[in-house]
Design a protein around this motif. Structure first.
Motif, mmCIF file in Angstrom:
data_model
loop_
_atom_site.group_PDB
_atom_site.id
_atom_site.type_symbol
_atom_site.label_atom_id
_atom_site.label_comp_id
_atom_site.label_asym_id
_atom_site.label_seq_id
_atom_site.Cartn_x
_atom_site.Cartn_y
_atom_site.Cartn_z
ATOM 1 N N ASP A 149 23.557 8.765 23.377
ATOM 2 C CA ASP A 149 23.154 8.670 21.981
ATOM 3 C C ASP A 149 22.211 7.483 21.823
ATOM 4 O O ASP A 149 22.627 6.327 21.924
ATOM 5 N N SER A 150 20.957 7.737 21.558
ATOM 6 C CA SER A 150 19.977 6.647 21.450
ATOM 7 C C SER A 150 20.272 5.720 20.279
ATOM 8 O O SER A 150 19.990 4.526 20.339
ATOM 9 N N SER A 151 20.868 6.257 19.215
ATOM 10 C CA SER A 151 21.146 5.423 18.048
ATOM 11 C C SER A 151 22.225 4.384 18.343
ATOM 12 O O SER A 151 22.119 3.226 17.927
ATOM 13 N N ILE A 152 23.244 4.787 19.067
ATOM 14 C CA ILE A 152 24.302 3.826 19.373
ATOM 15 C C ILE A 152 23.826 2.806 20.407
ATOM 16 O O ILE A 152 24.222 1.636 20.381
ATOM 17 N N LEU A 153 22.957 3.219 21.312
ATOM 18 C CA LEU A 153 22.389 2.264 22.269
ATOM 19 C C LEU A 153 21.544 1.215 21.550
ATOM 20 O O LEU A 153 21.575 0.032 21.894
ATOM 21 N N LEU A 154 20.797 1.665 20.543
ATOM 22 C CA LEU A 154 19.997 0.734 19.761
ATOM 23 C C LEU A 154 20.896 -0.243 19.002
ATOM 24 O O LEU A 154 20.633 -1.446 18.974
ATOM 25 N N LEU A 155 21.975 0.271 18.405
ATOM 26 C CA LEU A 155 22.900 -0.584 17.678
ATOM 27 C C LEU A 155 23.568 -1.588 18.613
ATOM 28 O O LEU A 155 23.784 -2.754 18.249
ATOM 29 N N GLN A 156 23.875 -1.149 19.828
ATOM 30 C CA GLN A 156 24.467 -2.055 20.808
ATOM 31 C C GLN A 156 23.502 -3.185 21.167
ATOM 32 O O GLN A 156 23.925 -4.331 21.361
ATOM 33 N N GLN A 157 22.209 -2.868 21.254
ATOM 34 C CA GLN A 157 21.229 -3.919 21.542
ATOM 35 C C GLN A 157 21.230 -4.986 20.463
ATOM 36 O O GLN A 157 21.167 -6.187 20.755
ATOM 37 N N TYR A 158 21.300 -4.559 19.214
ATOM 38 C CA TYR A 158 21.316 -5.522 18.109
ATOM 39 C C TYR A 158 22.593 -6.364 18.127
ATOM 40 O O TYR A 158 22.540 -7.590 17.956
ATOM 41 N N THR A 159 23.737 -5.723 18.301
ATOM 42 C CA THR A 159 24.996 -6.464 18.267
ATOM 43 C C THR A 159 25.118 -7.409 19.463
ATOM 44 O O THR A 159 25.597 -8.545 19.326
ATOM 45 N N GLN A 160 24.681 -6.975 20.637
ATOM 46 C CA GLN A 160 24.739 -7.834 21.815
ATOM 47 C C GLN A 160 23.801 -9.032 21.665
ATOM 48 O O GLN A 160 24.141 -10.150 22.066
ATOM 49 N N LEU A 161 22.628 -8.795 21.074
ATOM 50 C CA LEU A 161 21.688 -9.887 20.843
ATOM 51 C C LEU A 161 22.259 -10.888 19.852
ATOM 52 O O LEU A 161 22.194 -12.104 20.064
ATOM 53 N N ARG A 162 22.824 -10.389 18.759
ATOM 54 C CA ARG A 162 23.439 -11.284 17.770
ATOM 55 C C ARG A 162 24.535 -12.142 18.407
ATOM 56 O O ARG A 162 24.591 -13.359 18.198
ATOM 57 N N ASP A 163 25.403 -11.513 19.201
ATOM 58 C CA ASP A 163 26.505 -12.246 19.826
ATOM 59 C C ASP A 163 26.000 -13.281 20.831
ATOM 60 O O ASP A 163 26.530 -14.387 20.932
ATOM 61 N N ALA A 164 24.952 -12.909 21.576
ATOM 62 C CA ALA A 164 24.400 -13.837 22.571
ATOM 63 C C ALA A 164 23.740 -15.034 21.897
ATOM 64 O O ALA A 164 23.891 -16.172 22.349
ATOM 65 N N VAL A 165 23.020 -14.798 20.814
ATOM 66 C CA VAL A 165 22.377 -15.892 20.087
ATOM 67 C C VAL A 165 23.433 -16.808 19.476
ATOM 68 O O VAL A 165 23.290 -18.037 19.468
ATOM 69 N N ARG A 166 24.513 -16.220 18.988
ATOM 70 C CA ARG A 166 25.591 -17.025 18.423
ATOM 71 C C ARG A 166 26.245 -17.901 19.496
ATOM 72 O O ARG A 166 26.531 -19.073 19.251
ATOM 73 N N ARG A 167 26.469 -17.338 20.687
ATOM 74 C CA ARG A 167 27.033 -18.143 21.783
ATOM 75 C C ARG A 167 26.090 -19.282 22.144
ATOM 76 O O ARG A 167 26.525 -20.421 22.377
#
Length: 431
Positions: A149-167
């Motif tokens: 599912d390309s939409s969920i992969l895109l959402l995962q990119q955003y959430t992973q980026l947010r979490d990494a920036v927060r760390r």
């Protein structure tokens, strides 16, 4: 560069602005600095503050929008699951599905309002259109492989980026606090312990001892109610008690050393709410006071302790170079695996000993105004150990490692200035 990656980079920059503004503390206003330099940079700081506030607000908007999109997708998944169970308990699941659909509609309406207010920001970050994150989800009973599912992969990119920036922001905040701690320590302590002092030691004079007692009383009064300070207060009590009360306390070669993590001063306790009578006073507290607890604690330490330099120079350029590399990362990006590795942050260990010229009698005066550890809600922080200065003598009677192992000079108080006869009446144990 693909448009999605451009949007992700813009999203990451705003996330970084938000988390950095929320987590990274500015140096204490008590830190010494040139007034001329402050005057010169005042205007530019004002302009940067306006830009930083705008980026902070934009960061908050995009993070809240991402959370809303995640919530919408989660509700849709729940609605699909209930739809697949309709053949079992039709009435129950239809009622639940209606509630889910109502929640989804409400969140979509809220999203539309936010987009209308912050259209440019959300479009630049790729968050204006909800459907690009959920458009491939089926609303029927057929199954879809979410791995593809390309939409969920895109959402995962955003959430992973947010979490990494927060760390990364948490790491940077810790490093900035350590740098501020080093600055405060360097202002308060001399670089080395002199063994050949030709002047009258300050801790033999009544006025200077009374000044130390005042500093400690003020600190106890200000922070006693804050449980975050209890481990530090208990540590102070332990090191003073061990140095002044054991059977060997009259031995000048009997030396107590206190070691603890620097984070005890920068992370364990916040002082913004100390002395504030109401919520408004707390909200009006200046950010420059975020490290005032560390400053006050160091003032207590420097009033009657000496700092011992360890073998590892914690004030080397290692930490500052890490901060520089992280601050220079303008994009704040962790889009690629090579940039997602956690930065190794060395934890500074601080070491202190009792001032060599303070007598056991004056240590008892300090002990009397420190809170009883039995009345505190935390154990003493760090390690309090005995180091024998006589062990610094080699076989030929020559001293080695003299900087770190220096015997006490005034244990019995023979060099102390005469105290008034009524001075003992001024001290009592703080309950």
């Amino acid at each position: 560069m693909p448009s999605d990656e451009i949007s992700l980079r813009r999203f990451g920059r705003l996330c970084r602005s938000f988390y950095n503004s929320s987590l990274i503390l500015r140096p204490s206003s008590s830190s010494l600095s040139s007034s001329k330099e402050e005057k010169k940079s005042e205007d530019s700081c004002s302009c940067r503050a306006i830009d930083a506030k705008k980026q902070y607000e934009d960061g908050r908007i995009v993070i809240e929008t991402l959370d809303r999109i995640i919530a919408i997708r989660s509700l849709i998944v729940s609605a699909q699951h209930q739809q697949s169970q309709n053949n079992l308990q039709t009435n129950y699941y239809e009622s639940g599905n209606a509630a889910l659909q109502s929640s989804i509609a409400s969140l979509r309406q809220e999203h539309a309002l936010i987009v209308a207010q912050h259209s440019d920001t959300l479009k630049e970050c790729g968050l204006a259109d909800i459907d690009r994150f959920i458009d491939s989800m089926s609303t029927e009973n057929d199954t879809i492989s979410h791995d593809k599912d390309s939409s969920i992969l895109l959402l995962q990119q955003y959430t992973q980026l947010r979490d990494a920036v927060r760390r990364r922001a948490h790491q940077t905040a810790m490093l900035h606090r350590q740098n501020s701690l080093f600055d405060l320590l360097s202002e308060s302590f001399t670089s080395s312990v002199s063994d050949n002092s030709t002047t009258i030691p300050r801790m033999t004079e009544v006025n200077n001892v009374q000044h130390t007692l005042t500093i400690i009383r003020t600190f106890v009064s200000k922070y006693r109610s804050n449980i975050g300070s209890h481990s530090f207060l208990a540590g102070l009590h332990r090191v003073v008690a061990m140095q002044s009360t054991p059977t060997r306390s009259s031995d000048p070669y009997y030396i107590v050393r206190w070691k603890f993590n620097g984070s005890v001063l920068t992370e364990a306790c916040r002082s913004n709410n100390c002395g504030k009578n109401n919520l408004k006073d707390q909200e009006d507290a200046n950010d420059d006071n975020d490290l005032v607890y560390a400053h006050d604690a160091i003032e207590v330490l420097s009033s009657f302790l000496i700092r011992i330099d360890d073998d590892i120079d914690i004030e080397s350029g290692e930490i500052r170079s890490i901060v520089a590399r992280m601050d220079d990362d303008d994009d704040g990006m962790v889009l690629h695996e090579s940039t997602t590795n956690d930065v190794s942050i060395p934890e500074p260990i601080l070491s202190f000993e009792i001032d060599k010229y303070i007598s056991n009698n004056n240590l008892q005066r300090i002990l009397a105004i420190l809170p009883d550890p039995k009345c505190l809600d935390a154990r003493a922080t760090g390690l309090v150990e005995v180091v024998d200065a006589s062990s610094s003598m080699n076989a030929n009677g020559m001293k080695h490692n003299q900087q770190q192992l220096v015997p006490r000079k005034n244990v019995d108080g023979s060099e102390d200035e005469q105290w008034p006869w009524f001075s003992r009446l001024e001290f009592c144990t703080v309950l």
